[in-house]
Design an enzyme around this catalytic site. Structure first.
Site, short mmCIF file in Angstrom:
data_model
loop_
_atom_site.label_atom_id
_atom_site.label_comp_id
_atom_site.label_asym_id
_atom_site.label_seq_id
_atom_site.Cartn_x
_atom_site.Cartn_y
_atom_site.Cartn_z
N LEU A 158 -11.81 -0.17 -4.21
CA LEU A 158 -11.77 -1.29 -5.16
C LEU A 158 -11.55 -0.80 -6.59
CD1 LEU A 158 -14.59 -3.49 -3.62
CD2 LEU A 158 -12.13 -3.73 -3.36
N SER A 159 -11.24 0.47 -6.73
CA SER A 159 -10.83 1.06 -8.00
C SER A 159 -11.86 0.95 -9.13
CB SER A 159 -9.48 0.51 -8.47
OG SER A 159 -8.86 1.50 -9.24
N SER A 160 -13.02 1.48 -8.86
CA SER A 160 -13.98 1.64 -9.96
C SER A 160 -13.39 2.57 -11.02
CB SER A 160 -15.30 2.22 -9.43
OG SER A 160 -15.13 3.55 -8.97
N SER A 161 -12.46 3.44 -10.60
CA SER A 161 -11.86 4.37 -11.57
C SER A 161 -10.98 3.62 -12.57
CB SER A 161 -11.07 5.47 -10.86
OG SER A 161 -10.08 4.93 -10.02
N THR A 212 3.02 1.94 -2.00
CA THR A 212 4.34 1.63 -2.55
C THR A 212 4.40 1.93 -4.04
OG1 THR A 212 3.53 -0.63 -2.67
CG2 THR A 212 5.04 -0.11 -0.86
N ALA A 217 -14.80 2.56 -2.59
CA ALA A 217 -14.57 1.59 -1.51
C ALA A 217 -13.14 1.08 -1.52
CB ALA A 217 -15.54 0.41 -1.65
N GLU A 229 0.84 -1.20 0.00
CA GLU A 229 0.00 0.00 0.00
C GLU A 229 0.87 1.25 0.00
OE1 GLU A 229 -3.22 -0.16 -1.12
OE2 GLU A 229 -3.55 -1.55 0.53
N ASP A 260 -3.50 0.11 -10.04
CA ASP A 260 -4.90 -0.25 -10.26
C ASP A 260 -5.14 -0.68 -11.70
OD1 ASP A 260 -4.93 0.79 -7.75
OD2 ASP A 260 -6.29 2.44 -8.19
#
Ligand code: ADP
Ligand code: MG
Length: 410
Positions: A153-156, A60, A151, A58, A200
């Protein structure tokens, strides 16, 4: 943006493989028919890309370090049809009634705003990587998704990678998956204005079922590593605290700045040039806060390497301690946790998880717990009860499985 509640999966969301297939096909059908409603013609194809969860590693990524995410069984779909002119039109199930238009020939990051900056930013970024936008035909796009928004979870990345995959196909562009990950990142950095790393998009482009993507963010070498969760009867439980986070502002940028300051004071171009062996010198050179930020990055890089090695040598039941240590480091050294995340981690561990940590950029979002299948219900209800007891907003808890990366669906 009103996407949050619409996109958060209900606790009854399908998660097993049979249910997932049916659900994935429902999402696709919805996108196809909504495309036809919005544009009054049928799409020529449908593409999808997954969200991701970060198993470990995280903050990193922007330090040129190691990360180990996997693509998840929640996806963003893009229905597309080519046009005869140079117009790009985008619509999303998240923004009913809105169709945003732009011309292929005059896209500028500064003119892109709101949710449409993601898909239009990808178009612009493809141009930056050499796509001859002036010679290409425009497209109509319709986007739908079941990736929970905000959240962690990288919807982007899911929207960026789904759009990038679709356009690369219809425009016959010769970009490999790693390049498309960079296209998504450029869109997010410049068009959206969020200073995120490459993790991501790499997970979303390169994921495979029951595998994680071990990524060296300096060389961009990616290795797909078997997780073995299935065979070991383990599930990864996502515990979304519903505390919203924002990457574009605040703490995330401040942590990046601390890392840069730490690297500069240590006379290296990035923290990747240091390892845990440099900690004694770092403690002498840096002020206390910068030292703790740097210590998180150096120890987290080591934990990623240890997780990959442990998975290979001893299997997934042996990685619990590394997940736990990662959380402690983010809570105490990097200081990006919040009470909701700490509670989810503590309670899930006590209720039977073999390891647990907050995941994502921090300041909200989700924690993850690696849980024996037989203890799933127990862990979920213990965390829900503890949140009620603490008068926190009820968490949304659901398992995720490691899924395949961006692909054409039909
Ligand atoms: P996350 O952790 O989910 O990536 P971000 O803040 O990085 O959170 O990205 C979420 C934003 O991405 C949303 O607010 C919205 O602007 C955009 N987005 C994601 N998915 C969609 C979608 N299907 N349709 C429209 N916009 C989307
Ligand atoms: Mg994001």
């Amino acid at each position: 943006m009103t996407a949050d509640s619409a996109a958060t999966p209900a606790s009854s969301s399908p998660s097993g493989s049979a249910g997932e297939g049916a659900h994935r096909s429902d999402l696709q059908h919805a996108a196809l028919s909504r495309f036809a409603e919005v544009y009054a013609h049928d799409p020529q194809g449908l593409w999808s890309a997954p969200g991701r969860v970060n198993l470990i590693g995280e903050h990193t990524d922007y330090n040129d370090g190691f990360v180990f995410p996997f693509a998840i069984n929640y996806r963003t779909v893009v229905a597309l049809r080519s046009r005869d002119d140079q117009l790009v039109r985008v619509a999303s199930a998240f923004a009913p009634g809105e169709v945003v238009e732009a011309s292929l020939t005059d896209l500028e990051p500064a003119n892109l705003h709101g949710w449409s900056a993601y898909p239009l930013g990808v178009v612009w970024a493809l141009g930056q990587f050499g796509a001859p936008l002036g010679e290409l035909r425009g497209v109509d796009l319709f986007i739908d998704s079941d990736v929970p928004v905000g959240a962690g979870l990288s919807s982007s990345a899911a929207i960026e990678c789904a759009v990038a995959a679709a356009l690369t196909d219809v425009w016959h562009l010769d970009f490999d998956r790693q390049t498309l990950a960079k296209v998504g990142q450029l869109a997010e950095n410049k068009a959206v204005g969020a200073p995120t790393g490459i993790m991501d998009q790499s997970a979303s482009m390169l994921g495979r079922p029951d595998h994680g993507v071990f990524l060296d963010c300096r060389s961009l070498d990616a290795e797909v590593i078997e997780l073995g969760f299935d065979a070991a009867d383990l599930e990864l439980l996502v515990m979304d605290t519903r505390v919203s986070h924002s990457h574009a502002t605040g703490g995330y940028a401040a942590r990046r700045a601390s890392c840069e300051a730490g690297a500069k004071a240590m006379d290296v171009s990035s923290l990747r040039d240091l390892s845990v062996h440099d900690l004694p010198r770092a403690e002498e050179v840096l002020d206390d806060e910068t030292f703790r930020r740097v210590r998180h990055i150096l120890t987290e890089n080591q934990r990623v390497l240890d997780t990959v090695r442990t998975l290979r040598e001893h299997g997934p039941t042996a990685i619990g301690e590394l997940l736990d240590a990662s959380h402690v480091s983010m809570r105490d050294d990097f200081e990006i946790s919040v009470p909701e995340l700490d509670l989810a981690v503590e309670v899930s561990r006590r209720a039977g998880a073999i390891g647990s940590r907050m995941t994502g950029g921090g300041f909200g979002g989700a924690a993850i717990a690696l849980v024996p299948r037989a203890r799933l219900a127990e862990v979920a209800s213990a965390v829900t009860a503890a949140f009620a007891e603490a008068s926190f907003t009820a968490p949304v808890i659901f398992p995720v499985t490691a899924a395949g990366g961006a692909t054409r669906e039909r």
